[in-house]
Design a protein around this motif. Structure first.
Motif, short mmCIF file in Angstrom:
data_model
loop_
_atom_site.label_atom_id
_atom_site.label_comp_id
_atom_site.label_asym_id
_atom_site.label_seq_id
_atom_site.Cartn_x
_atom_site.Cartn_y
_atom_site.Cartn_z
N LYS A 37 1.31 -0.97 -0.27
CA LYS A 37 -0.12 -0.24 -0.04
C LYS A 37 0.85 0.62 0.24
N ILE A 38 1.94 1.13 0.97
CA ILE A 38 3.21 2.28 0.93
C ILE A 38 3.00 3.01 -0.60
N LYS A 39 3.88 1.82 -1.31
CA LYS A 39 4.19 1.30 -2.28
C LYS A 39 3.74 1.46 -3.68
N MET A 40 2.46 1.49 -3.61
CA MET A 40 1.54 2.96 -4.73
C MET A 40 0.70 3.70 -4.05
N LEU A 41 0.64 3.70 -2.65
CA LEU A 41 -0.36 5.30 -2.54
C LEU A 41 1.06 6.31 -3.17
N VAL A 49 -4.14 -2.30 -7.21
CA VAL A 49 -4.47 -1.94 -6.30
C VAL A 49 -5.77 -0.40 -6.56
N CYS A 50 -6.55 -0.21 -5.90
CA CYS A 50 -7.34 0.65 -5.56
C CYS A 50 -6.51 2.15 -5.89
N LEU A 51 -7.31 2.49 -7.05
CA LEU A 51 -6.50 4.21 -7.36
C LEU A 51 -6.65 5.11 -5.92
N ASN A 52 -7.74 4.59 -4.81
CA ASN A 52 -8.05 5.65 -4.25
C ASN A 52 -7.38 4.76 -2.29
N CYS A 53 -8.07 3.36 -2.12
CA CYS A 53 -7.43 3.41 -1.01
C CYS A 53 -6.54 2.14 -1.61
N GLY A 54 -5.97 1.72 -2.29
CA GLY A 54 -5.15 1.13 -2.67
C GLY A 54 -5.16 -0.48 -1.87
N VAL A 55 -6.73 -0.27 -2.12
CA VAL A 55 -7.04 -2.07 -1.12
C VAL A 55 -6.79 -3.53 -3.04
N LYS A 56 -6.06 -4.58 -2.88
CA LYS A 56 -5.53 -5.20 -4.13
C LYS A 56 -7.03 -5.48 -4.94
#
Length: 169
Positions: A8-12, A65-72
Motif C-alpha cells: 500500500k505504501i508503494k502504490m500510494l 490496487v484501487c487508485l483511491n484506497c490501495g486495496v488489492k
C-alpha cells in the motif's frame, strides 16, 4: 509492518501521495513510512516519482490496487480492467481529482472555469435564464442601444449569430 502495508505504501507513493497521508492510510507513523520509502528508493519529490513510475511500470502493475484506497483488486479475465474497488471509491477519487476546464459564456462572453464539467455553456444561472427566456424588454433595450450607436453589453448567442451572419442571398 505487514506485506499489505508495504504494498500500500508503494502504490500510494507511486500515485504521488506524501508521507503523512500514507501514514494515516496505513495506520503507521510518518517516520516509519518515510524510512521505508528511503530504504526502497521511494524518497524525493512525489511528482518526479510518479513520472519515473509511469515510465518504468507502463503496463506491469497497472490496476493491481484501487487508485483511491490501495486495496488489492481482483481482475476479471474479460472486459475492462478495474481501477477502483467500489463505486464509492471511484466517486471519492473523481471528487478529489477534478480537472478545470476553461469556457466562454454564450450570453455575456465572460471567461470562466468549471471543475470536471466540459459541456458548460453559461457562467451563471442568471445568464442561462436571460438567454433561454429572452423577453421583449431585453429586445427593446438592445434595439434602443443599436439605434443610439451604443455598446450592447449582453447579447444572446443566437441573436449575435443572426446579426453577424453572412448574407449569401
Amino acid at each position: 509492518m505487514t506485506n499489505g502495508q508495504r504494498q500500500k505504501i508503494k502504490m500510494l507513493r507511486y500515485q504521488g501521495v506524501g508521507y503523512g497521508k500514507i501514514a494515516k492510510a496505513t495506520g503507521l507513523s510518518r517516520d516509519s513510512v518515510r524510512n521505508y520509502c528511503i530504504r526502497e528508493g521511494l524518497n524525493g519529490y512525489a511528482s518526479e516519482l510518479v513520472t519515473e513510475y509511469r515510465e518504468v511500470m507502463k503496463e506491469e502493475m497497472l490496476f493491481v490496487v484501487c487508485l483511491n484506497c490501495g486495496v488489492k483488486l481482483e481482475q476479471n479475465s474479460i472486459g475492462r480492467k478495474r481501477k477502483y474497488c467500489s463505486l464509492s471509491c471511484k466517486r471519492e477519487w473523481e471528487k478529489d481529482h477534478r480537472k478545470p476546464y476553461a469556457h466562454k459564456c454564450e450570453y455575456c462572453g465572460k471567461e470562466f472555469q468549471s471543475l470536471g464539467v466540459i459541456w458548460r455553456k453559461f457562467c451563471s444561472p442568471e445568464c442561462y435564464r436571460r438567454d433561454r427566456f429572452w423577453r421583449e424588454e431585453d429586445a427593446a433595450e438592445v434595439a434602443q442601444k443599436i439605434l443610439q450607436f451604443k455598446k450592447v453589453n449582453h447579447l444572446p448567442k443566437w441573436l449575435r449569430d443572426l446579426l453577424l451572419a453572412d448574407t449569401e442571398n
